[in-house]
Scaffold this active site. Sequence first.
Site, PDB file in Angstrom:
ATOM      1  N   GLN A 143       0.862  -1.186   0.000  1.00  0.00           N
ATOM      2  CA  GLN A 143       0.000   0.000   0.000  1.00  0.00           C
ATOM      3  C   GLN A 143       0.895   1.232   0.000  1.00  0.00           C
ATOM      4  OE1 GLN A 143      -3.359  -0.381   2.669  1.00  0.00           O
ATOM      5  NE2 GLN A 143      -3.321   1.789   3.166  1.00  0.00           N
ATOM      6  N   HIS A 163       3.423   6.750  15.609  1.00  0.00           N
ATOM      7  CA  HIS A 163       2.538   5.715  15.101  1.00  0.00           C
ATOM      8  C   HIS A 163       3.318   4.440  14.791  1.00  0.00           C
ATOM      9  CE1 HIS A 163      -0.019   9.284  13.457  1.00  0.00           C
ATOM     10  NE2 HIS A 163      -0.296   9.033  14.716  1.00  0.00           N
ATOM     11  N   ASP A 184      -3.696  11.887  18.613  1.00  0.00           N
ATOM     12  CA  ASP A 184      -2.285  11.900  18.985  1.00  0.00           C
ATOM     13  C   ASP A 184      -2.062  12.599  20.322  1.00  0.00           C
ATOM     14  OD1 ASP A 184      -1.632  10.519  16.710  1.00  0.00           O
ATOM     15  OD2 ASP A 184      -0.864  12.263  15.621  1.00  0.00           O
ATOM     16  N   HIS A 201       7.085   5.927  14.537  1.00  0.00           N
ATOM     17  CA  HIS A 201       7.480   7.007  13.631  1.00  0.00           C
ATOM     18  C   HIS A 201       6.590   8.225  13.839  1.00  0.00           C
ATOM     19  CE1 HIS A 201       6.869   9.076   9.672  1.00  0.00           C
ATOM     20  NE2 HIS A 201       8.185   9.133   9.771  1.00  0.00           N
ATOM     21  N   LYS A 255       7.957   0.354   6.845  1.00  0.00           N
ATOM     22  CA  LYS A 255       7.618   1.554   6.091  1.00  0.00           C
ATOM     23  C   LYS A 255       8.875   2.115   5.430  1.00  0.00           C
ATOM     24  CE  LYS A 255       4.148   2.929   9.537  1.00  0.00           C
ATOM     25  NZ  LYS A 255       3.750   3.976  10.499  1.00  0.00           N
ATOM     26  N   TYR A 306       4.288   7.304   2.267  1.00  0.00           N
ATOM     27  CA  TYR A 306       4.586   6.083   3.000  1.00  0.00           C
ATOM     28  C   TYR A 306       4.403   4.894   2.062  1.00  0.00           C
ATOM     29  CZ  TYR A 306       3.019   9.126   6.909  1.00  0.00           C
ATOM     30  OH  TYR A 306       2.809  10.152   7.788  1.00  0.00           O
TER      31      TYR A 306
END
Length: 198
Positions: A47, A62, A169, A119, A72, A132
């Site tokens: 993805q 995250h 967050d 990250h 990633k 990403y």
Amino acid sequence: MDVTETRVPGAFVFTPKLISDERGAFFEAFRAEEVEAVTGQPFRPAQINYSMSRRNTLRGLHGVAVPPGQTKYVTCVRGALRDIVVDLRVGSPTFGAYHVNLLDAESGRSVYIPEGVAHGFLSLTDDACICYVVSTRYVPGTQIDINPLDPVLALPWGFSEKPLMSEKDANAPGVHSAIDSGSLAEWQKTLSPTDGGP
């Protein structure tokens, strides 16, 4: 590509060689076999995601639970970011270690983030855009959020005014709460068999 390992084991910075002329520049941003050769891990994109951020936006920290896990490959494609990776693999000899990178569109610099490593970034310009490339598709309920301002981590974000953050967050748990909840990945479960993992 020039490749540098960070202070977080398994996380690498890839800096491409730019070919420039009067028209502009060209560079190779990603090659799967080179990433695999450097990291010793398979990496096939499942993805690709983008986020756009106003200046002084703080996103993160995250990660993704293991399983399913997610690696990633992160690149700033417009503007500039102060990017931080943090080792949050329980049992890691470098648990809590972090590495700060300047990612900007001009350099084409990218960061490879292994499973279990969190990250986040602070946008340094308006309309900063980050790409990403990820190894697994999004699976609802597997996201891990850690408060980026947790004083236990004391990350050097370098902002001079209160950053813009999502409610999610800003209200994310600190690292000790995440350990207590059992949501963080275990170091041994993120290693390949050649590294002594399962």
